[in-house]
Write a protein that holds these residues in place. Structure first.
Motif, mmCIF file in Angstrom:
data_model
loop_
_atom_site.group_PDB
_atom_site.id
_atom_site.type_symbol
_atom_site.label_atom_id
_atom_site.label_comp_id
_atom_site.label_asym_id
_atom_site.label_seq_id
_atom_site.Cartn_x
_atom_site.Cartn_y
_atom_site.Cartn_z
ATOM 1 N N UNK A 244 1.407 -37.931 18.467
ATOM 2 C CA UNK A 244 2.269 -38.556 19.471
ATOM 3 C C UNK A 244 1.402 -39.101 20.598
ATOM 4 N N UNK A 245 0.385 -38.299 20.954
ATOM 5 C CA UNK A 245 -0.636 -38.767 21.896
ATOM 6 C C UNK A 245 -1.892 -37.949 21.665
ATOM 7 N N UNK A 246 -2.990 -38.433 22.167
ATOM 8 C CA UNK A 246 -4.279 -37.747 22.006
ATOM 9 C C UNK A 246 -4.972 -37.655 23.351
ATOM 10 N N UNK A 247 -5.610 -36.501 23.586
ATOM 11 C CA UNK A 247 -6.422 -36.306 24.780
ATOM 12 C C UNK A 247 -7.798 -35.857 24.313
ATOM 13 N N UNK A 248 -8.773 -36.741 24.427
ATOM 14 C CA UNK A 248 -10.092 -36.418 23.906
ATOM 15 C C UNK A 248 -10.006 -36.279 22.393
ATOM 16 N N UNK A 249 -10.416 -35.133 21.881
ATOM 17 C CA UNK A 249 -10.337 -34.878 20.448
ATOM 18 C C UNK A 249 -9.096 -34.101 20.059
ATOM 19 N N UNK A 250 -8.178 -33.875 21.001
ATOM 20 C CA UNK A 250 -6.970 -33.088 20.738
ATOM 21 C C UNK A 250 -5.792 -34.005 20.447
ATOM 22 N N UNK A 251 -5.173 -33.835 19.270
ATOM 23 C CA UNK A 251 -4.002 -34.616 18.883
ATOM 24 C C UNK A 251 -2.741 -33.772 19.014
ATOM 25 N N UNK A 252 -1.754 -34.299 19.716
ATOM 26 C CA UNK A 252 -0.475 -33.610 19.894
ATOM 27 C C UNK A 252 0.547 -34.274 18.986
ATOM 28 N N UNK A 253 1.052 -33.532 17.984
ATOM 29 C CA UNK A 253 1.939 -34.137 17.002
ATOM 30 C C UNK A 253 3.341 -33.521 17.034
ATOM 31 N N UNK A 254 4.171 -33.913 16.086
ATOM 32 C CA UNK A 254 5.569 -33.497 16.060
ATOM 33 C C UNK A 254 5.748 -31.980 15.939
ATOM 34 N N UNK A 255 5.076 -31.286 15.009
ATOM 35 C CA UNK A 255 5.247 -29.830 14.939
ATOM 36 C C UNK A 255 4.881 -29.124 16.252
ATOM 37 N N UNK A 256 3.841 -29.602 16.923
ATOM 38 C CA UNK A 256 3.477 -29.016 18.218
ATOM 39 C C UNK A 256 4.580 -29.237 19.250
#
Length: 240
Positions: free
Chosen positions: A5-17
């Motif tokens: 959904x969005x990314x911060x640096x190398x961290x991806x925030x997706x639907x399950x999160x």
């Protein structure tokens, strides 16, 4: 696989999160609303909250640990039960339509928390030597088979137990969601051509599997917390 959904640096925030975060806030919001201004004569929301809390407290924790010893673990077990249940429940919620616990990382993280608690209580209660005896089931009366029994118990408790605790939840939710998905896709596919005669049957099975999944979602939350409570009970039990 879910696109971020969005990314911060190398961290991806997706639907399950996102669903996990929303589920967390839903649980906090519900219990805050139910008990934030608790009354002697409870309202409807407080009654529902008390029913859920007492179900875990009396039906799971007290049964395994007793009232005196178990009371201190009730908040953790109640939180664990409702978190797992809501993560499962997302499977049948429109738009969400995905059980968060069908991604192995989530059950694994929860099982790890229980595992650390179990280990901590074991060695705190019995000391280092006593804790090892508790984990390995050390018993002199076993005689010649003692080395084999200790090895098997150690392997079972230290390695297999946390693995099966996580996989049991993951596998059931993954399989249940997959069955619903298969019947849903089959219903749509069979609407074309001669298969339209069977589309109705497939659609009925979709409804049946969804209803059954509702039951399984609650059962898996119950089993996960029941096992966690039994692990705590085993850690606190006197070694003989």
């Amino acid at each position: 696989m879910f696109e971020p959904i969005f990314s911060i640096g190398g961290f991806d925030f997706n639907k399950p999160m996102l669903l996990a975060v929303l589920g967390t806030f839903l649980i906090i919001g519900f219990f805050w609303a139910a008990f934030g201004r608790a009354k002697v004569v409870p309202g409807k929301l407080q009654m529902v909250g008390e029913a859920g809390y007492d179900f875990v407290r009396r039906g799971i924790v007290y049964e395994a640990l007793g009232k005196k010893e178990g009371e201190k673990y009730v908040p953790f077990m109640v939180s664990l039960f409702f978190f797992v249940w809501i993560m499962n429940l997302w499977s049948i919620i429109p738009v969400a339509q995905f059980p968060v616990t069908s991604i192995i990382a989530f059950p694994a993280a929860l099982a790890l928390i229980v595992y650390v608690l179990w280990m901590y209580l074991t060695f705190k209660k019995h000391g280092f030597v006593g804790g090892l005896k508790n984990i390995t089931g050390y018993d002199k009366s076993l005689g010649g088979v003692l080395p084999l029994a200790v090895t098997l118990e150690f392997f079972s408790n230290v390695l297999v137990r946390p693995f099966t605790h996580a996989v049991r939840l993951f596998a059931n939710m993954f399989a249940g969601h997959l069955l619903i998905l298969m019947f849903t896709i089959a219903s749509w596919y069979l609407l074309n051509g001669i298969g339209i005669a069977y589309a109705g049957v497939s659609f009925v099975m979709t409804i049946v599997m969804t209803a059954f999944e509702l039951f399984i979602q609650a059962v898996q939350a119950y089993v996960f917390v029941l096992l966690a409570t039994n692990y705590v009970q085993g850690a606190l039990a006197e070694h003989h």
